[in-house]
Scaffold this motif. Structure first.
Motif, mmCIF file in Angstrom:
data_model
loop_
_atom_site.group_PDB
_atom_site.id
_atom_site.type_symbol
_atom_site.label_atom_id
_atom_site.label_comp_id
_atom_site.label_asym_id
_atom_site.label_seq_id
_atom_site.Cartn_x
_atom_site.Cartn_y
_atom_site.Cartn_z
ATOM 1 N N ALA A 101 -10.255 84.321 -57.259
ATOM 2 C CA ALA A 101 -10.807 84.474 -55.911
ATOM 3 C C ALA A 101 -9.838 83.960 -54.858
ATOM 4 O O ALA A 101 -9.608 84.610 -53.828
ATOM 5 C CB ALA A 101 -12.142 83.739 -55.813
ATOM 6 N N GLY A 102 -9.261 82.784 -55.109
ATOM 7 C CA GLY A 102 -8.306 82.227 -54.150
ATOM 8 C C GLY A 102 -7.093 83.107 -53.976
ATOM 9 O O GLY A 102 -6.617 83.323 -52.862
ATOM 10 N N GLY A 103 -6.560 83.638 -55.095
ATOM 11 C CA GLY A 103 -5.399 84.522 -54.996
ATOM 12 C C GLY A 103 -5.712 85.789 -54.231
ATOM 13 O O GLY A 103 -4.901 86.261 -53.417
ATOM 14 N N ALA A 104 -6.908 86.358 -54.461
ATOM 15 C CA ALA A 104 -7.288 87.584 -53.744
ATOM 16 C C ALA A 104 -7.434 87.326 -52.248
ATOM 17 O O ALA A 104 -6.949 88.097 -51.413
ATOM 18 C CB ALA A 104 -8.601 88.130 -54.321
ATOM 19 N N VAL A 105 -8.104 86.228 -51.899
ATOM 20 C CA VAL A 105 -8.286 85.901 -50.478
ATOM 21 C C VAL A 105 -6.944 85.635 -49.810
ATOM 22 O O VAL A 105 -6.686 86.077 -48.688
ATOM 23 C CB VAL A 105 -9.220 84.677 -50.343
ATOM 24 C CG1 VAL A 105 -9.224 84.162 -48.910
ATOM 25 C CG2 VAL A 105 -10.639 85.052 -50.761
ATOM 26 N N ALA A 106 -6.064 84.901 -50.500
ATOM 27 C CA ALA A 106 -4.745 84.612 -49.931
ATOM 28 C C ALA A 106 -3.964 85.902 -49.695
ATOM 29 O O ALA A 106 -3.345 86.082 -48.635
ATOM 30 C CB ALA A 106 -3.963 83.687 -50.868
ATOM 31 N N GLY A 107 -4.000 86.820 -50.672
ATOM 32 C CA GLY A 107 -3.272 88.080 -50.512
ATOM 33 C C GLY A 107 -3.797 88.912 -49.359
ATOM 34 O O GLY A 107 -3.029 89.429 -48.534
ATOM 35 N N VAL A 108 -5.137 89.045 -49.273
ATOM 36 C CA VAL A 108 -5.728 89.826 -48.183
ATOM 37 C C VAL A 108 -5.413 89.193 -46.829
ATOM 38 O O VAL A 108 -5.070 89.886 -45.857
ATOM 39 C CB VAL A 108 -7.251 89.943 -48.385
ATOM 40 C CG1 VAL A 108 -7.916 90.552 -47.153
ATOM 41 C CG2 VAL A 108 -7.566 90.793 -49.606
ATOM 42 N N GLY A 109 -5.520 87.856 -46.752
ATOM 43 C CA GLY A 109 -5.249 87.177 -45.486
ATOM 44 C C GLY A 109 -3.821 87.361 -45.020
ATOM 45 O O GLY A 109 -3.575 87.635 -43.842
ATOM 46 N N VAL A 110 -2.862 87.223 -45.927
ATOM 47 C CA VAL A 110 -1.449 87.365 -45.550
ATOM 48 C C VAL A 110 -1.147 88.805 -45.126
ATOM 49 O O VAL A 110 -0.472 89.047 -44.115
ATOM 50 C CB VAL A 110 -0.532 86.941 -46.716
ATOM 51 C CG1 VAL A 110 0.912 87.321 -46.425
ATOM 52 C CG2 VAL A 110 -0.643 85.449 -46.947
#
Length: 369
Positions: A252-261
């Protein structure tokens, strides 16, 4: 790529939330003109930006050049947004130099010193850099350095997290000092398995001090060899018997970080495009003999209304980009939390001992499960 460390994302949030272009410029103003521009402190920034490196990707190079163009016109907020977007794509030290220069011109001195320290350190390693480029880098770094205090921190445990207040400033070992505004600060150091430690410092502008921090182990002492059960097994799936990282949090953290960047980068590019459109409209206003370079209102004539709408869109995109980068930072924080802050494994012990008695022979099994 010559740069081995990353820059914290949250360093640019305060800058991009400016309400208008005039508020985003240094106090006292900075006239367009590129080389030799004067910052808010009356000091000269980097004489000329370095040409983009061949090591940069095409997208990072394009954003970097947009930042250079904006800085040559004195549009420091726009230049900063472009450099940050380029840094999100590629951690090249030349981009860090652009970020640091913008922060210096915008009076964000601790951040400017941090990024310019990276630039100075890495340009010294670059065989293609000229003596003039190295001298200009040192001169600019010295300007930022004169505005802040610096702490050389020595910690006896590697991979410890260093914070000033609630802000994480790096991980031990630190390549550069911790740059802080003049005044009193508390620097804390923490690492899993150790008791947190902190040190208070009082700094003057241009001062550099050194402080040492020792971390004490927080783990209970192991029993002596003679006291330890002969046959003992500890349950656990991770390293040292600890549970493995939470995969759900990691994903979840990796997905959110990718979408945010990605979203932050896209909206930063859109804001830069709107800034360029606004600049073209300002040129039209300046060329109009009736307007003489000034708009009587934001509603008429048509070019003034269009300019107002374009500027509003530009800052709307900037604010969305900020929100996206914050979301991405939260995703990164979630990943770090999942990796670093794992719960301790339950204490499982099984003791096996021979059982010999009258008419009884076997094994005794006892413990906690």
């Amino acid at each position: 790529m010559r740069l081995a460390q990353s820059v914290p994302w949250m360093c640019f949030v305060g800058l991009l939330t400016a309400a208008s272009p005039s508020e985003a410029q240094p106090k006292g103003g900075a006239s367009p003109g590129g080389a030799g521009q004067q910052g808010a402190a009356g000091q000269t920034a980097i004489q000329a930006p370095r040409a983009p490196s061949e090591a940069m990707s095409d997208k990072a190079r394009k954003l970097y050049m947009e930042g250079v163009t904006a800085s040559e016109k004195g549009r420091w907020a726009d230049a900063y947004a472009s450099f940050v977007a380029a840094w999100a794509l590629q951690k090249h030290y030349t981009i860090a130099g652009g970020i640091g220069t913008c922060e210096l011109m915008l009076q964000r001195y601790p951040d400017a010193a941090k990024h310019l320290a990276i630039y100075v350190r890495e340009i010294e390693k670059d065989a293609t850099a000229t003596p003039d480029e190295r001298a200009a880098a040192l001169k600019t770094y010295a300007q930022a350095r004169a505005k802040v205090g610096a702490v050389r921190l020595r910690v006896d445990v590697e991979d410890a997290e260093v914070r000033v207040g609630q802000e994480v400033v790096g991980t031990v070992p630190l390549q550069d000092p911790v740059f802080l505004e003049p005044g009193t600060h508390t620097i804390s150091v923490r690492r899993q398995g150790y008791e947190p430690a902190s040190v208070a410092v009082e700094l003057k502008a241009g001062e550099e001090i050194e402080r040492s921090v020792e971390l004490k182990s927080a783990r209970a002492s192991e029993p002596a060899a003679g006291e330890r059960p002969a046959t003992t097994w500890r349950g656990g799936l991770g390293k040292g018997g600890d549970p493995p990282p939470n995969k759900t949090l990691l994903i979840a953290g990796g997905a959110v970080a990718g979408v945010g960047v990605i979203a932050g980068t896209v909206f930063t590019i859109l804001s830069v495009a709107k800034a360029n459109d606004a600049e073209e409209l300002r040129d039209e206003v300046r060329a109009d003999k009736m307007l003489k370079g000034r708009c009587p209102s934001t509603e008429s004539p048509a070019v003034c209304a269009k300019l107002s709408d374009t500027v509003d869109l530009q800052y709307a995109f900037i604010n969305v980009a900020i929100g996206s980068f914050i979301v991405g930072a939260a995703g990164v924080g979630t990943v770090v939390y999942a990796l670093a802050d794992r719960p301790s494994a339950p204490d499982r012990r099984v003791q096996v001992a021979p059982l010999v008695g009258s008419g009884v022979t076997g094994l005794s099994l006892s413990g906690r499960f």
